[in-house]
Write a protein that holds these residues in place. Structure first.
Motif, PDB file in Angstrom:
ATOM      1  N   GLY A 167       0.802  -1.224   0.000  1.00  0.00           N
ATOM      2  CA  GLY A 167       0.000   0.000   0.000  1.00  0.00           C
ATOM      3  C   GLY A 167       0.832   1.270   0.000  1.00  0.00           C
ATOM      4  O   GLY A 167       0.352   2.332  -0.386  1.00  0.00           O
ATOM      5  N   ILE A 180      -2.672   2.725  -2.350  1.00  0.00           N
ATOM      6  CA  ILE A 180      -4.095   2.396  -2.361  1.00  0.00           C
ATOM      7  C   ILE A 180      -4.598   2.362  -0.924  1.00  0.00           C
ATOM      8  O   ILE A 180      -5.675   2.834  -0.627  1.00  0.00           O
ATOM      9  CB  ILE A 180      -4.333   1.030  -3.045  1.00  0.00           C
ATOM     10  N   LEU A 181      -3.794   1.815  -0.056  1.00  0.00           N
ATOM     11  CA  LEU A 181      -4.137   1.679   1.360  1.00  0.00           C
ATOM     12  C   LEU A 181      -3.228   2.574   2.192  1.00  0.00           C
ATOM     13  O   LEU A 181      -2.141   2.938   1.748  1.00  0.00           O
ATOM     14  CB  LEU A 181      -3.915   0.230   1.798  1.00  0.00           C
ATOM     15  N   GLY A 222      -0.605   2.515   4.056  1.00  0.00           N
ATOM     16  CA  GLY A 222       0.390   1.478   4.276  1.00  0.00           C
ATOM     17  C   GLY A 222       1.035   1.472   5.640  1.00  0.00           C
ATOM     18  O   GLY A 222       1.030   0.446   6.334  1.00  0.00           O
TER      19      GLY A 222
END
Length: 160
Positions: A19, A24-25, A27
């Motif tokens: 991530g 996207i996340l 991390g």
């Protein structure tokens, strides 16, 4: 913690690191949360020490990943509004063009802001390059912090 639990925590850490590389996340936060879960379940002094160290690393990473690139952007004359527009268009781009749209939107947002400010392609592109370098540096700093925390966790797993 049993082997399956340790493997699941390790997988969560790997997803967090992924991530960071492909934003996207959140991390670093995912890496830290995985270590918190591990420490709470293991509940041994070594696990608590790893959690404290990982928390210090996580906190320092949060500060450094914004302070150093921010200072560089300030010296280059790139305003925060350009980065904000890049972030907003990056998020929109993420949904329009999955994964790659984040990068395309970020670059487009910064470039458009700086084009309106400088009124020349050269000035806008120079500022955009500074913004991309700052974003890359921020990712590298976050990745380094996550790797340090991961190394602490591995050491904790070995010790417990």
């Amino acid at each position: 913690m049993d082997t399956l639990g340790t493997v699941l925590v390790g997988l969560a850490i790997l997803v967090g690191i992924a991530g960071i590389i492909v934003p996207i996340l959140p991390g670093s936060l995912l890496v830290w949360i995985a270590i918190v879960v591990w420490a709470v379940v293991v509940a041994e002094p070594a696990a608590w020490a790893v959690l404290v160290a990982a928390t210090v690393v996580y906190g320092a990473t949060l500060v450094v990943q914004y302070a150093i690139p921010g200072r560089r952007l300030q010296r280059a004359g790139v305003p925060g509004r350009a980065m904000l527009l890049g972030f907003v268009l990056g998020v929109i781009g993420f949904f329009v063009i999955p994964v790659l749209g984040l990068f395309v939107g970020f670059v487009l947002g910064v470039y458009l802001h700086e084009l309106a400010r400088h009124r020349t392609h050269e000035g806008a592109w120079t500022a955009t390059v500074h913004a991309m370098k700052a974003a890359g540096l921020s990712i590298l700093i976050e990745l380094a912090g996550a790797m340090i925390s991961t190394s602490l966790w591995v050491a904790g797993v070995v010790l417990t």
